[in-house]
Design a protein around this motif. Sequence first.
Motif, PDB file in Angstrom:
ATOM      1  N   GLY A 291     -44.161 -10.882  -3.457  1.00  0.00           N
ATOM      2  CA  GLY A 291     -45.656 -10.845  -3.523  1.00  0.00           C
ATOM      3  C   GLY A 291     -46.118 -10.463  -1.931  1.00  0.00           C
ATOM      4  N   ASN A 292     -47.277 -11.040  -1.388  1.00  0.00           N
ATOM      5  CA  ASN A 292     -47.950 -10.495  -0.189  1.00  0.00           C
ATOM      6  C   ASN A 292     -47.999 -11.611   0.625  1.00  0.00           C
ATOM      7  N   TYR A 293     -47.862 -11.597   1.758  1.00  0.00           N
ATOM      8  CA  TYR A 293     -47.877 -12.566   2.850  1.00  0.00           C
ATOM      9  C   TYR A 293     -48.838 -12.121   3.884  1.00  0.00           C
ATOM     10  N   GLY A 294     -49.895 -12.987   4.277  1.00  0.00           N
ATOM     11  CA  GLY A 294     -50.590 -12.774   5.576  1.00  0.00           C
ATOM     12  C   GLY A 294     -51.741 -11.562   5.218  1.00  0.00           C
ATOM     13  N   GLY A 295     -52.343 -11.042   6.248  1.00  0.00           N
ATOM     14  CA  GLY A 295     -53.743 -10.275   6.002  1.00  0.00           C
ATOM     15  C   GLY A 295     -53.395  -8.882   6.757  1.00  0.00           C
ATOM     16  N   ALA A 296     -54.520  -8.455   7.452  1.00  0.00           N
ATOM     17  CA  ALA A 296     -54.306  -7.075   8.157  1.00  0.00           C
ATOM     18  C   ALA A 296     -53.640  -7.204   9.272  1.00  0.00           C
ATOM     19  N   TRP A 297     -53.507  -6.212  10.079  1.00  0.00           N
ATOM     20  CA  TRP A 297     -52.499  -5.828  11.080  1.00  0.00           C
ATOM     21  C   TRP A 297     -52.868  -6.573  12.183  1.00  0.00           C
ATOM     22  N   GLN A 298     -53.933  -6.939  12.413  1.00  0.00           N
ATOM     23  CA  GLN A 298     -54.401  -7.401  14.012  1.00  0.00           C
ATOM     24  C   GLN A 298     -54.077  -9.114  13.727  1.00  0.00           C
ATOM     25  N   ASN A 299     -53.694  -9.632  12.866  1.00  0.00           N
ATOM     26  CA  ASN A 299     -53.264 -10.972  12.745  1.00  0.00           C
ATOM     27  C   ASN A 299     -51.627 -11.467  12.853  1.00  0.00           C
ATOM     28  N   GLN A 300     -50.906 -10.092  13.154  1.00  0.00           N
ATOM     29  CA  GLN A 300     -49.577 -10.209  12.856  1.00  0.00           C
ATOM     30  C   GLN A 300     -49.257 -11.150  13.847  1.00  0.00           C
ATOM     31  N   ARG A 301     -49.620 -11.229  15.122  1.00  0.00           N
ATOM     32  CA  ARG A 301     -48.797 -11.810  16.212  1.00  0.00           C
ATOM     33  C   ARG A 301     -48.903 -13.069  15.644  1.00  0.00           C
ATOM     34  N   THR A 302     -49.760 -13.936  14.858  1.00  0.00           N
ATOM     35  CA  THR A 302     -49.853 -15.404  14.489  1.00  0.00           C
ATOM     36  C   THR A 302     -49.038 -15.303  12.832  1.00  0.00           C
ATOM     37  N   GLU A 303     -49.217 -14.376  12.207  1.00  0.00           N
ATOM     38  CA  GLU A 303     -48.644 -14.327  11.054  1.00  0.00           C
ATOM     39  C   GLU A 303     -46.974 -14.082  11.086  1.00  0.00           C
ATOM     40  N   PHE A 304     -46.661 -13.060  11.975  1.00  0.00           N
ATOM     41  CA  PHE A 304     -45.089 -12.908  12.179  1.00  0.00           C
ATOM     42  C   PHE A 304     -44.291 -13.950  12.663  1.00  0.00           C
ATOM     43  N   ASP A 305     -45.219 -14.728  13.667  1.00  0.00           N
ATOM     44  CA  ASP A 305     -44.827 -15.946  14.496  1.00  0.00           C
ATOM     45  C   ASP A 305     -44.384 -16.911  13.472  1.00  0.00           C
ATOM     46  N   GLU A 306     -45.071 -17.253  12.388  1.00  0.00           N
ATOM     47  CA  GLU A 306     -44.888 -18.269  11.578  1.00  0.00           C
ATOM     48  C   GLU A 306     -43.999 -17.945  10.403  1.00  0.00           C
ATOM     49  N   PHE A 307     -43.608 -16.610  10.062  1.00  0.00           N
ATOM     50  CA  PHE A 307     -43.051 -16.197   9.018  1.00  0.00           C
ATOM     51  C   PHE A 307     -41.471 -16.562   9.258  1.00  0.00           C
ATOM     52  N   PRO A 308     -40.594 -17.022   8.555  1.00  0.00           N
ATOM     53  CA  PRO A 308     -39.324 -17.716   8.775  1.00  0.00           C
ATOM     54  C   PRO A 308     -38.197 -16.562   8.298  1.00  0.00           C
ATOM     55  N   GLY A 309     -38.472 -15.163   8.697  1.00  0.00           N
ATOM     56  CA  GLY A 309     -37.524 -14.343   8.458  1.00  0.00           C
ATOM     57  C   GLY A 309     -37.802 -13.174   9.214  1.00  0.00           C
ATOM     58  N   PRO A 310     -37.087 -12.099   8.893  1.00  0.00           N
ATOM     59  CA  PRO A 310     -37.186 -10.737   9.899  1.00  0.00           C
ATOM     60  C   PRO A 310     -38.386  -9.839   9.439  1.00  0.00           C
ATOM     61  N   ILE A 311     -39.147  -9.169  10.174  1.00  0.00           N
ATOM     62  CA  ILE A 311     -40.191  -8.310   9.841  1.00  0.00           C
ATOM     63  C   ILE A 311     -39.739  -6.862   9.938  1.00  0.00           C
ATOM     64  N   VAL A 312     -40.247  -6.130   9.248  1.00  0.00           N
ATOM     65  CA  VAL A 312     -39.618  -4.528   9.141  1.00  0.00           C
ATOM     66  C   VAL A 312     -41.162  -3.879   9.243  1.00  0.00           C
ATOM     67  N   MET A 313     -41.148  -3.123  10.240  1.00  0.00           N
ATOM     68  CA  MET A 313     -42.168  -2.079  10.605  1.00  0.00           C
ATOM     69  C   MET A 313     -42.020  -0.630  10.048  1.00  0.00           C
ATOM     70  N   THR A 314     -42.774  -0.259   8.963  1.00  0.00           N
ATOM     71  CA  THR A 314     -42.510   1.210   8.392  1.00  0.00           C
ATOM     72  C   THR A 314     -43.219   2.161   9.105  1.00  0.00           C
ATOM     73  N   THR A 315     -44.443   1.709   9.531  1.00  0.00           N
ATOM     74  CA  THR A 315     -45.277   2.914  10.112  1.00  0.00           C
ATOM     75  C   THR A 315     -45.986   2.237  11.102  1.00  0.00           C
ATOM     76  N   ASN A 316     -47.395   2.787  11.395  1.00  0.00           N
ATOM     77  CA  ASN A 316     -48.127   2.538  12.349  1.00  0.00           C
ATOM     78  C   ASN A 316     -48.692   0.979  11.964  1.00  0.00           C
ATOM     79  N   CYS A 317     -49.296   0.444  12.929  1.00  0.00           N
ATOM     80  CA  CYS A 317     -49.885  -0.787  13.076  1.00  0.00           C
ATOM     81  C   CYS A 317     -48.998  -1.930  13.757  1.00  0.00           C
ATOM     82  N   ILE A 318     -48.028  -1.553  14.504  1.00  0.00           N
ATOM     83  CA  ILE A 318     -47.193  -2.529  15.230  1.00  0.00           C
ATOM     84  C   ILE A 318     -48.005  -3.010  16.453  1.00  0.00           C
ATOM     85  N   MET A 319     -47.976  -4.117  16.492  1.00  0.00           N
ATOM     86  CA  MET A 319     -48.429  -4.782  18.247  1.00  0.00           C
ATOM     87  C   MET A 319     -47.409  -5.366  18.795  1.00  0.00           C
TER      88      MET A 319
END
Length: 549
Positions: A291-319
Amino acid sequence: MFCYQCEQTTKGTGCTTMGACGKDPETAALQDLLIYATKDIARYAYRAHQMGARDRAIDVFVVKALFSTVTNVNFDLRWFGAFLQEAAIIKTKAQSLYEQAARKAGKTAETFSCPVRWWENTDDLQGLLAKAQDVSISKWIDKLGGTPAGLQELIVYGLKGAAAYVDHAEILGKEDAKLYADFHEMLDYLTTGPADVNDLLAKALKTGEINLRAMELLDAANTGAYGHPEPTQVRITPVKGKCILVSGHDLRDLDELLKQTEGKGINVYTHGEMLPCNAYPGLKKYKHLAGNYGGAWQNQRTEFDEFPGPIVMTTNCIMKPKDSYKDRVFTLGLVGWPGVKHIDDRNFAPVIASALAQPGFAADAPAKYITVGFGHNAVMNAAGKVIDLVKAGKIRHFYLIGGCDGAKPGRNYYTEFAEEVPDDCVILTLACGKYRFNKLEFGDIDGIPRLLDVGQCNDAYSAVQIAVALAGAFNCGVNDLPLSLILSWFEQKAVAILLTLLHLGVKDIRLGPSLPAFVTPDVLNVLVEKFDIKPIGDVKDDIAATLAT
């Protein structure tokens, strides 16, 4: 430093000391120099194309160079140093290709001047940074004036956005030599120092036409590889188990990760613009696409911090990653951040090892779902019923509310607008701007959902196809449809899509939360006069105005 290519520039005028995105002045300078180099290369490639000579390596490089400078793609200074070293090799190749083609055609090859000899000593980083100062955007503004310089940048930003789509298509094996040639032609045009406003506007609309074909190519690539999106319920709450989160836009990256994680007890979640991937038959067949976890790109610093696994960035939107999760971030393709691990050749073994080492989700969260997958094929399958509902007066109006999301104040307008849309109206949405309202309940009209998620930003092509089909069914022009476009913008892909809509003659577009800094008052006056483009205003007033037309 001067950069005004995105919506969140400092004071809405341009970043001059540090990018609002996190880009440092040195990286910004090398990006400017890379664009300058790309224009230089294009002069030779364009003329070679005209004489039937092309080199795929040159074509692909130009597109990747453009895409790499899109906002939130790559922040690694060393990356751009290496890119410029490659650019010097590509320039030699392009010049040789052109000269050989000219000799073969019995013509004398032109000789081009290049005031900044960017291709010399490209292994000298400080030397490159010094050269970059001579090609900064602020220099163009001083030389040409704000309006011509802004229009030149409008074309460049449109080409950057279109390049993203061409790159995604190329990754899936879909290419178009004519499209590559058009990129070269537009970049070559910019080397002539054009200053005529009307001519620049015409070329900007031509850029919109290029982007339309780029989106069409990518649509064919995505659907050819993974089938047409289908209306699909997507879980938006996590399930117990080890996990990997995938953000960005690239479908093939997700496909390869799903293949390599199959049977390993790891759930894969989409994030941001990857949400629509859950609707493709060739991707949703994987049972561990959870499924999907979280929302849009600008919330990633909170959402990635809370995600209990690795994160893969495939294209733009990295902060800029927080230190707390930086060691769990992996980048692919053109994406880069200093100190973040980069995956080569889609070998996801390090990501899988990281997932197995992380705790994962300890328990299932209460199940919640949203529905996605209303691409042009799915909507056209229901077109007959939609048309009947319009004729019966049950559907009064269509709203396309979409575009980029972002952190700048004012974007609550899009949530409020969606909430205020009357119950006898349908909302089409696409890109990450939908996260402002896509978890709200909108109900349906005789079985047709009032909220139709068309897909990613590039799926604006689907929206265009839907509008054209409806116009055909009602025997009218697109501007005569009961359809209003309420768009939010952030970066260069949104610019490319806007130019595509203007190329198609679409009028009365509302754009926000603020207008681009590179669109000067003079340019805005032309766009208002010719296309009736306008900034967003009061929600209720804007809805009343759209329903009154």
